[in-house]
Design a protein around this motif. Structure first.
Motif, short mmCIF file in Angstrom:
data_model
loop_
_atom_site.label_atom_id
_atom_site.label_comp_id
_atom_site.label_asym_id
_atom_site.label_seq_id
_atom_site.Cartn_x
_atom_site.Cartn_y
_atom_site.Cartn_z
N ARG A 244 0.83 -1.20 0.00
CA ARG A 244 0.00 0.00 0.00
C ARG A 244 0.87 1.25 0.00
O ARG A 244 0.62 2.19 -0.76
CB ARG A 244 -0.94 0.02 1.19
CG ARG A 244 -1.82 1.26 1.16
CD ARG A 244 -2.94 1.19 2.18
NE ARG A 244 -3.90 2.23 1.90
CZ ARG A 244 -3.89 3.44 2.48
NH1 ARG A 244 -2.95 3.75 3.34
NH2 ARG A 244 -4.81 4.33 2.17
N GLY A 245 1.88 1.26 0.83
CA GLY A 245 2.78 2.42 0.85
C GLY A 245 3.45 2.64 -0.50
O GLY A 245 3.56 3.78 -0.98
N GLN A 246 3.88 1.56 -1.12
CA GLN A 246 4.53 1.67 -2.43
C GLN A 246 3.57 2.16 -3.50
O GLN A 246 3.94 2.98 -4.34
CB GLN A 246 5.12 0.32 -2.83
CG GLN A 246 6.27 -0.12 -1.95
CD GLN A 246 6.68 -1.57 -2.22
OE1 GLN A 246 5.85 -2.42 -2.50
NE2 GLN A 246 7.98 -1.83 -2.13
N VAL A 247 2.33 1.68 -3.46
CA VAL A 247 1.32 2.10 -4.44
C VAL A 247 1.02 3.58 -4.26
O VAL A 247 0.96 4.34 -5.25
CB VAL A 247 0.04 1.25 -4.32
CG1 VAL A 247 -1.10 1.84 -5.14
CG2 VAL A 247 0.31 -0.18 -4.75
N LEU A 248 0.84 4.01 -3.03
CA LEU A 248 0.53 5.43 -2.79
C LEU A 248 1.69 6.33 -3.24
O LEU A 248 1.45 7.38 -3.84
CB LEU A 248 0.20 5.65 -1.31
CG LEU A 248 -1.09 4.99 -0.82
CD1 LEU A 248 -1.26 5.19 0.67
CD2 LEU A 248 -2.30 5.52 -1.59
N GLN A 249 2.91 5.90 -2.98
CA GLN A 249 4.08 6.68 -3.43
C GLN A 249 4.13 6.73 -4.95
O GLN A 249 4.40 7.79 -5.53
CB GLN A 249 5.37 6.09 -2.89
CG GLN A 249 5.60 6.34 -1.43
CD GLN A 249 6.87 5.66 -0.94
OE1 GLN A 249 7.38 4.72 -1.55
NE2 GLN A 249 7.38 6.13 0.19
N ARG B 43 1.69 6.43 -7.08
CA ARG B 43 0.61 7.27 -7.62
C ARG B 43 0.90 8.74 -7.41
O ARG B 43 0.63 9.55 -8.29
CB ARG B 43 -0.72 6.88 -6.99
CG ARG B 43 -1.17 5.52 -7.50
CD ARG B 43 -2.63 5.41 -7.62
NE ARG B 43 -2.96 4.15 -8.30
CZ ARG B 43 -4.17 3.69 -8.39
NH1 ARG B 43 -5.17 4.35 -7.87
NH2 ARG B 43 -4.39 2.56 -9.04
N GLU B 44 1.42 9.08 -6.25
CA GLU B 44 1.75 10.49 -6.00
C GLU B 44 2.82 10.99 -6.96
O GLU B 44 2.79 12.11 -7.43
CB GLU B 44 2.20 10.69 -4.55
CG GLU B 44 2.39 12.16 -4.23
CD GLU B 44 2.47 12.42 -2.75
OE1 GLU B 44 3.31 13.25 -2.37
OE2 GLU B 44 1.69 11.81 -2.00
N ALA B 45 3.79 10.13 -7.27
CA ALA B 45 4.88 10.49 -8.18
C ALA B 45 4.49 10.28 -9.65
O ALA B 45 5.31 10.52 -10.54
CB ALA B 45 6.12 9.67 -7.85
N GLU B 46 3.25 9.81 -9.87
CA GLU B 46 2.78 9.49 -11.23
C GLU B 46 3.75 8.53 -11.92
O GLU B 46 4.10 8.68 -13.08
CB GLU B 46 2.57 10.76 -12.05
CG GLU B 46 1.50 11.65 -11.48
CD GLU B 46 1.26 12.91 -12.28
OE1 GLU B 46 1.80 13.05 -13.40
OE2 GLU B 46 0.51 13.77 -11.78
N ASP B 47 4.15 7.51 -11.15
CA ASP B 47 5.13 6.52 -11.60
C ASP B 47 4.41 5.24 -12.01
O ASP B 47 4.28 4.29 -11.24
CB ASP B 47 6.12 6.26 -10.46
CG ASP B 47 7.24 5.31 -10.85
OD1 ASP B 47 7.21 4.77 -11.98
OD2 ASP B 47 8.13 5.11 -10.01
N GLU C 168 4.08 1.10 -10.50
CA GLU C 168 2.78 0.49 -10.25
C GLU C 168 2.61 -0.79 -11.06
O GLU C 168 2.13 -1.80 -10.55
CB GLU C 168 1.67 1.49 -10.57
CG GLU C 168 0.36 1.10 -9.95
CD GLU C 168 -0.65 2.23 -9.94
OE1 GLU C 168 -1.85 1.90 -9.84
OE2 GLU C 168 -0.28 3.41 -10.03
N GLN C 169 3.04 -0.77 -12.30
CA GLN C 169 2.97 -1.98 -13.13
C GLN C 169 3.86 -3.08 -12.57
O GLN C 169 3.49 -4.26 -12.60
CB GLN C 169 3.35 -1.66 -14.57
CG GLN C 169 2.28 -0.90 -15.31
CD GLN C 169 2.70 -0.56 -16.74
OE1 GLN C 169 3.87 -0.60 -17.09
NE2 GLN C 169 1.72 -0.22 -17.56
N ALA C 170 5.03 -2.72 -12.07
CA ALA C 170 5.92 -3.71 -11.48
C ALA C 170 5.28 -4.34 -10.25
O ALA C 170 5.37 -5.56 -10.04
CB ALA C 170 7.26 -3.07 -11.12
#
Length: 142
Positions: free
Chosen positions: A51-56, A58-62, A66-68
């Motif tokens: 969850r932390g990684q997903v939120l980061q 999304r915030e960074a528009e990365d 997210e695909q990884a």
């Protein structure tokens, strides 16, 4: 890779960025608890990190990160189904009942845009969305 695990991995990552993430986490942990109880707590911790990684991301528009992350969880789910093929029904229920309803309509469309394949021998088959009807009779009229 199995279309079910592809869809579930994508939906899981998308759902982790929603307000319903705790319900999502609880549903995934419950699945592991039934299939591989010895790994349930570890999966719960992994989902917190996810969850932390997903939120980061999304915030960074990365989108690449997210695909990884989707790919990593697709592999986790694929391994789960390889070890216990009977868990596919539970993964499907998790996808349909807990993961997908939390997603925005555009994300739902993306999750269910997996390639569907149908082979029917000795009868007819009609496949619409997630529904499958097999037999000699016509499909029910709407």
């Amino acid at each position: 890779m199995d279309p079910l695990t592809m869809a579930a991995g994508s939906a899981l990552v998308g759902a982790m960025a929603t307000d319903a993430w705790k319900q999502v986490r609880d549903g995934v942990v419950a699945l592991w608890r039934r299939v591989h109880p010895e790994r349930a707590e570890e999966i719960g911790r992994d989902l917190e990190v996810l969850r932390g990684q997903v939120l980061q991301a999304r915030e960074a528009e990365d989108a690449d990160t997210e695909q990884a992350l989707e790919g990593m969880w697709r592999v986790q789910l694929q391994k789960l189904l390889q070890q216990d093929p009977h868990a596919a029904d539970e993964v499907r229920r998790l996808l349909d009942d807990r993961l997908t309803p939390t997603l925005a309509p555009s994300e739902r469309d993306r999750v269910y845009s997996v390639i569907q394949h149908q082979t029917v021998r000795g009868g007819s088959g009609i496949q619409v969305g997630r529904d499958y009807h097999q037999g000699n009779a016509s499909p029910p009229k709407a």
